[in-house]
Motif scaffolding. Sequence first.
Motif, PDB file in Angstrom:
ATOM      1  N   PHE A  55     157.568  83.131  -5.365  1.00 57.77           N
ATOM      2  CA  PHE A  55     158.150  82.167  -4.425  1.00 57.77           C
ATOM      3  C   PHE A  55     158.591  80.900  -5.164  1.00 57.77           C
ATOM      4  CE2 PHE A  55     157.291  78.394  -1.744  1.00 57.77           C
ATOM      5  CZ  PHE A  55     158.317  78.548  -0.829  1.00 57.77           C
ATOM      6  N   LEU A  56     157.706  80.372  -6.013  1.00 51.68           N
ATOM      7  CA  LEU A  56     158.023  79.122  -6.724  1.00 51.68           C
ATOM      8  C   LEU A  56     159.222  79.300  -7.650  1.00 51.68           C
ATOM      9  CD1 LEU A  56     154.385  77.911  -7.509  1.00 51.68           C
ATOM     10  CD2 LEU A  56     156.027  76.767  -6.007  1.00 51.68           C
ATOM     11  N   VAL A  57     159.275  80.427  -8.330  1.00 45.74           N
ATOM     12  CA  VAL A  57     160.409  80.665  -9.239  1.00 45.74           C
ATOM     13  C   VAL A  57     161.705  80.768  -8.420  1.00 45.74           C
ATOM     14  CG1 VAL A  57     161.437  82.294 -10.886  1.00 45.74           C
ATOM     15  CG2 VAL A  57     159.011  81.712 -11.053  1.00 45.74           C
ATOM     16  N   GLY A  58     161.634  81.416  -7.270  1.00 44.36           N
ATOM     17  CA  GLY A  58     162.803  81.509  -6.393  1.00 44.36           C
ATOM     18  C   GLY A  58     163.268  80.129  -5.949  1.00 44.36           C
ATOM     19  N   GLU A  59     162.316  79.281  -5.575  1.00 44.01           N
ATOM     20  CA  GLU A  59     162.658  77.921  -5.148  1.00 44.01           C
ATOM     21  C   GLU A  59     163.256  77.110  -6.306  1.00 44.01           C
ATOM     22  OE1 GLU A  59     162.388  76.461  -1.886  1.00 44.01           O
ATOM     23  OE2 GLU A  59     162.404  78.632  -1.635  1.00 44.01           O
TER      24      GLU A  59
ATOM     25  N   GLU B 254     157.101  89.654 -17.622  1.00 43.64           N
ATOM     26  CA  GLU B 254     157.899  90.631 -16.870  1.00 43.64           C
ATOM     27  C   GLU B 254     159.047  89.945 -16.119  1.00 43.64           C
ATOM     28  OE1 GLU B 254     155.296  92.942 -14.389  1.00 43.64           O
ATOM     29  OE2 GLU B 254     156.982  93.809 -13.296  1.00 43.64           O
ATOM     30  N   MET B 255     158.779  88.726 -15.617  1.00 46.11           N
ATOM     31  CA  MET B 255     159.772  88.016 -14.797  1.00 46.11           C
ATOM     32  C   MET B 255     160.761  87.197 -15.612  1.00 46.11           C
ATOM     33  SD  MET B 255     157.260  86.602 -11.770  1.00 46.11           S
ATOM     34  CE  MET B 255     158.528  85.550 -11.043  1.00 46.11           C
ATOM     35  N   GLY B 256     160.577  87.135 -16.916  1.00 48.62           N
ATOM     36  CA  GLY B 256     161.519  86.370 -17.737  1.00 48.62           C
ATOM     37  C   GLY B 256     161.115  84.930 -17.984  1.00 48.62           C
ATOM     38  N   GLY B 257     159.880  84.564 -17.643  1.00 51.56           N
ATOM     39  CA  GLY B 257     159.429  83.194 -17.864  1.00 51.56           C
ATOM     40  C   GLY B 257     158.627  83.042 -19.148  1.00 51.56           C
ATOM     41  N   HIS B 258     158.022  81.872 -19.286  1.00 53.64           N
ATOM     42  CA  HIS B 258     157.166  81.570 -20.438  1.00 53.64           C
ATOM     43  C   HIS B 258     155.725  81.400 -19.917  1.00 53.64           C
ATOM     44  CE1 HIS B 258     160.929  81.053 -22.565  1.00 53.64           C
ATOM     45  NE2 HIS B 258     161.313  80.187 -21.652  1.00 53.64           N
ATOM     46  N   ALA B 259     154.779  81.223 -20.815  1.00 56.09           N
ATOM     47  CA  ALA B 259     153.390  81.148 -20.346  1.00 56.09           C
ATOM     48  C   ALA B 259     152.523  80.277 -21.234  1.00 56.09           C
ATOM     49  CB  ALA B 259     152.787  82.554 -20.268  1.00 56.09           C
ATOM     50  N   ARG B 260     151.480  79.739 -20.595  1.00 59.03           N
ATOM     51  CA  ARG B 260     150.458  78.971 -21.322  1.00 59.03           C
ATOM     52  C   ARG B 260     149.117  79.652 -21.135  1.00 59.03           C
ATOM     53  NH1 ARG B 260     148.977  72.864 -19.432  1.00 59.03           N
ATOM     54  NH2 ARG B 260     146.996  73.547 -18.551  1.00 59.03           N
ATOM     55  N   VAL B 261     148.406  79.764 -22.244  1.00 60.64           N
ATOM     56  CA  VAL B 261     147.041  80.297 -22.191  1.00 60.64           C
ATOM     57  C   VAL B 261     146.153  79.380 -23.045  1.00 60.64           C
ATOM     58  CG1 VAL B 261     147.747  82.712 -21.824  1.00 60.64           C
ATOM     59  CG2 VAL B 261     147.434  81.854 -24.161  1.00 60.64           C
ATOM     60  N   GLY B 262     144.846  79.601 -22.980  1.00 64.38           N
ATOM     61  CA  GLY B 262     143.953  78.802 -23.825  1.00 64.38           C
ATOM     62  C   GLY B 262     142.735  78.322 -23.069  1.00 64.38           C
ATOM     63  N   LEU B 263     141.799  77.761 -23.842  1.00 60.79           N
ATOM     64  CA  LEU B 263     140.498  77.393 -23.289  1.00 60.79           C
ATOM     65  C   LEU B 263     140.565  76.308 -22.225  1.00 60.79           C
ATOM     66  CD1 LEU B 263     138.021  77.343 -26.356  1.00 60.79           C
ATOM     67  CD2 LEU B 263     138.690  79.266 -24.902  1.00 60.79           C
TER      68      LEU B 263
END
Length: 277
Positions: free
Chosen positions: A187-191, A220-229
């Motif tokens: 939803f957020l990506v659509g907005e 899968e959706m073509g975005g980027h991501a953050r991971v970590g502690l």
Amino acid sequence: MGTPMILTAAIVGAEVTREQTPHLPITAEEIAREAKRCRDAGAAVIHLHVREPDGAPTQSERRFREAIEAIRAETDVIVQTSTGGAVGMGADERLQPLACRPEMATLNCGTTNFGDEVFENTRPMMREFARRIRASGATPELEIYEIGHLDAAMELAREGLIDKPYHVQFVLGIRGAAGARPSVLKFLVGELRAMAGDDATWAVAAVGRHQLPMAALAAEMGGHARVGLEDNIYLDKGVLSEGSAPLVERAATAARHHGRDIVDPPRARHLLGLRSP
Ligand code: KMH
Ligand code: ZN
């Protein structure tokens, strides 16, 4: 070659403690070592908080400078300093790391519940933060915890306080704010697309057990991501992650599985349109 994906490692945070995990870096040397490990695992950006030697969260310019210098001596990652700090810190306190002229800085786009506390980001504060981030030469990353924050961010754009391309981070799963559910992210990506078209990049930072599944969904959706502690201390159920690097490695593996190309810092700088370091 797949579409490029930028991984950010949030290696310190302001809330996680050494009591919760012994793998949390605290000193500048520990932070730099962890930044290098994350870079080697595929992270192009380090989202940076710092601590006092006793582990207390701080936005002290001195502590940020020490950490940034130590990171620079180890690796070429993009350093994105937090201007969020810890709940309850004042605006001037939170803005101190901008004096270190980071390449990127967070711009939190609205007040939100943060667990049982309130993380304050009023519209006047947001305008002030946007001006100060621009004056420092940093590129803002817009932290969005709720749908209304996206509207508030676009208001900053209309007021001419942030520049294209906009870099949006959907922070999902904070208790009291939007949940880390696939339907919420979609939803957020659509907005975002409806509001900003192709003038925005997006990433997701999901909390706790949702972190890695949501990073995979972003891939899968073509975005980027953050991971970590900062957002999640577990690699598997009941298994502490030995720092943030194993989480970056997992996210990178999932991203490659979805045909994404994990980018290095020089390519990420280009994709994000950062000023030269
Ligand atoms: N520690 C949170 C209250 C940011 O870095 O800009 C805020 C935070 C957001 O971590
Ligand atoms: Zn943060």
